[in-house]
Motif scaffolding. Sequence first.
Motif, short mmCIF file in Angstrom:
data_model
loop_
_atom_site.label_atom_id
_atom_site.label_comp_id
_atom_site.label_asym_id
_atom_site.label_seq_id
_atom_site.Cartn_x
_atom_site.Cartn_y
_atom_site.Cartn_z
N ALA A 278 0.90 -1.11 0.15
CA ALA A 278 -0.08 0.02 -0.10
C ALA A 278 0.91 1.35 0.20
N MET A 279 0.46 2.22 -0.56
CA MET A 279 1.14 3.43 -0.67
C MET A 279 0.09 4.73 -1.03
N ASP A 280 0.62 5.91 -0.70
CA ASP A 280 -0.33 7.04 -0.95
C ASP A 280 0.33 7.60 -2.06
N VAL A 281 -0.38 8.76 -2.53
CA VAL A 281 0.11 9.24 -4.20
C VAL A 281 1.38 9.71 -4.02
N ASN A 282 1.90 10.24 -3.02
CA ASN A 282 3.20 10.92 -2.95
C ASN A 282 4.08 9.58 -2.95
N GLY A 283 3.72 8.57 -2.17
CA GLY A 283 4.75 7.15 -2.15
C GLY A 283 4.91 6.56 -3.64
N ALA A 284 3.62 6.95 -4.39
CA ALA A 284 3.49 6.41 -5.60
C ALA A 284 4.59 7.06 -6.64
N LYS A 285 4.47 8.16 -6.48
CA LYS A 285 5.38 9.17 -7.30
C LYS A 285 6.90 8.86 -7.19
N ASP A 286 7.26 8.58 -6.07
CA ASP A 286 8.55 8.29 -5.51
C ASP A 286 8.78 7.04 -6.07
N ILE A 287 7.96 5.60 -5.93
CA ILE A 287 8.18 4.50 -6.51
C ILE A 287 8.42 4.55 -8.01
N LYS A 288 7.58 5.34 -8.73
CA LYS A 288 7.58 5.39 -10.10
C LYS A 288 8.76 6.04 -10.60
N LYS A 289 9.24 7.00 -9.73
CA LYS A 289 10.84 7.36 -10.31
C LYS A 289 11.56 6.64 -10.01
N LYS A 290 11.84 6.10 -8.89
CA LYS A 290 12.75 4.91 -8.71
C LYS A 290 12.97 3.90 -9.46
N CYS A 291 11.77 3.22 -9.95
CA CYS A 291 11.74 2.12 -10.76
C CYS A 291 12.14 2.66 -12.12
N ALA A 292 11.67 3.86 -12.59
CA ALA A 292 12.00 4.41 -13.92
C ALA A 292 13.71 4.29 -14.03
N ASP A 293 14.10 4.91 -12.82
CA ASP A 293 15.71 5.10 -12.81
C ASP A 293 16.40 3.33 -12.80
N ALA A 294 15.61 2.53 -12.26
CA ALA A 294 16.25 1.42 -12.40
C ALA A 294 15.96 0.27 -13.69
N GLY A 295 14.96 1.04 -14.24
CA GLY A 295 14.66 0.13 -15.58
C GLY A 295 13.73 -0.75 -15.22
N VAL A 296 12.88 -0.93 -14.00
CA VAL A 296 12.01 -2.05 -13.66
C VAL A 296 10.59 -1.29 -13.67
N GLY A 297 9.61 -2.17 -14.00
CA GLY A 297 8.41 -1.85 -14.15
C GLY A 297 7.78 -1.94 -12.78
N VAL A 298 6.67 -1.10 -12.68
CA VAL A 298 5.80 -1.33 -11.41
C VAL A 298 4.85 -2.26 -11.65
N ALA A 299 4.59 -3.44 -10.79
CA ALA A 299 3.63 -4.22 -11.03
C ALA A 299 2.53 -4.00 -9.88
N ALA A 300 1.67 -5.11 -9.77
CA ALA A 300 0.38 -4.69 -8.84
C ALA A 300 0.98 -4.25 -7.50
N LEU A 301 -0.09 -3.54 -6.92
CA LEU A 301 0.11 -3.10 -5.42
C LEU A 301 -0.64 -4.20 -4.48
N CYS A 302 0.00 -4.98 -3.94
CA CYS A 302 -0.52 -5.78 -2.99
C CYS A 302 -0.94 -5.37 -1.77
N TRP A 303 -2.31 -4.63 -1.74
CA TRP A 303 -2.98 -3.62 -0.65
C TRP A 303 -3.38 -4.41 0.61
N GLY A 304 -4.21 -5.25 0.39
CA GLY A 304 -4.79 -5.90 1.26
C GLY A 304 -6.38 -6.17 1.19
N THR A 305 -7.17 -5.96 2.20
CA THR A 305 -8.64 -6.29 2.15
C THR A 305 -9.15 -4.91 1.97
N PHE A 306 -10.23 -4.99 1.42
CA PHE A 306 -11.17 -3.90 1.05
C PHE A 306 -12.91 -4.39 1.39
#
Length: 306
Positions: A75-103
């Motif tokens: 789980a992550m918030d929108v700011n966390g998502a921006k951070d992950i997107k950048k880190k993954c882009a820098d590494a050349g790795v894709g962002v797969a599913a977010l394993c969030w939990g129960t709704f």
Amino acid sequence: MDRRSFFKTSVVGAGAVAGLVSTVPSPATAEEAPRPPENAMLKLCSQERLVPGKNTEERLENLKNYGGVGMEFGAMDVNGAKDIKKKCADAGVGVAALCWGTFLLIAPEAETRRKAVDTLKGALDAAAEAGSTGVICVPAFHGDPQLEFYEAKKVLLDLLPEVGAHAAQVGSRVLFEPLNRGEARFLNQLALTAQICRDSGSPGIAMMGDFYHMGIEETSDEGAILSAGPHLHHIHLASRLRFLPGQDRTKEPDKPERRFIDGFRGLKQIGYHDYCSLECTCQGDPAVEIPKSFAFLKSQWEQAAV
Ligand code: MG
């Protein structure tokens, strides 16, 4: 370790900025058309918690060196998502599913269900920002208060048009995960989950399959995956004992290794090209064992003749 424990160990915090990578999966689009079989590919991925490293950057680098092309986060918030997107882009790795939990979409109280819908919408916003495949959603574990099956299904289908419309609008999708009967009783098999996706009428409502649960619940991996068809957008990989694929014999040397060939044959037939992600525990040093497991999975993929 059960799914609840997995969720607890995989929460991502807030952080920095954006970017895109070539391995970003296709987001939800207006129509959920069947995919041509020739598009099928094995895109190996892992939940972040399984990969060694002192921070996300190191884990991404290690995963890439092992042969992985995508990372699954919690789980992550929108700011966390921006951070992950950048880190993954820098590494050349894709962002797969977010394993969030129960709704709690099938809770007995309407107020609880409304809260779950709103939380899920926020999760979809974060998933879209991250460029993720979608948000993994379990409507109820055994311990969660829930309606009985037919009432739960009706209530869920009443809620899904709103959720699906939001998912499609922001460019993400819900990924319902069927679990084995020891963990949940509402969704256990891929075919039933696919029926709910289809009946929702929305490309924003999709699903995943987990080979660990499938090994308990399905009579045929291939049949289950064919039933899921175009609704299937994520895969969890684990052995029969919920170790890394190829590690069952480390504990039970006299029993057969969990096979992936039949399921991979199904994935090839539906033209599957989203991520296949490790969700399991590792026997031994992950830096040694994850590459071995990836090699085992690639071999199983090659043996899956269609
Ligand atoms: Mg799973």
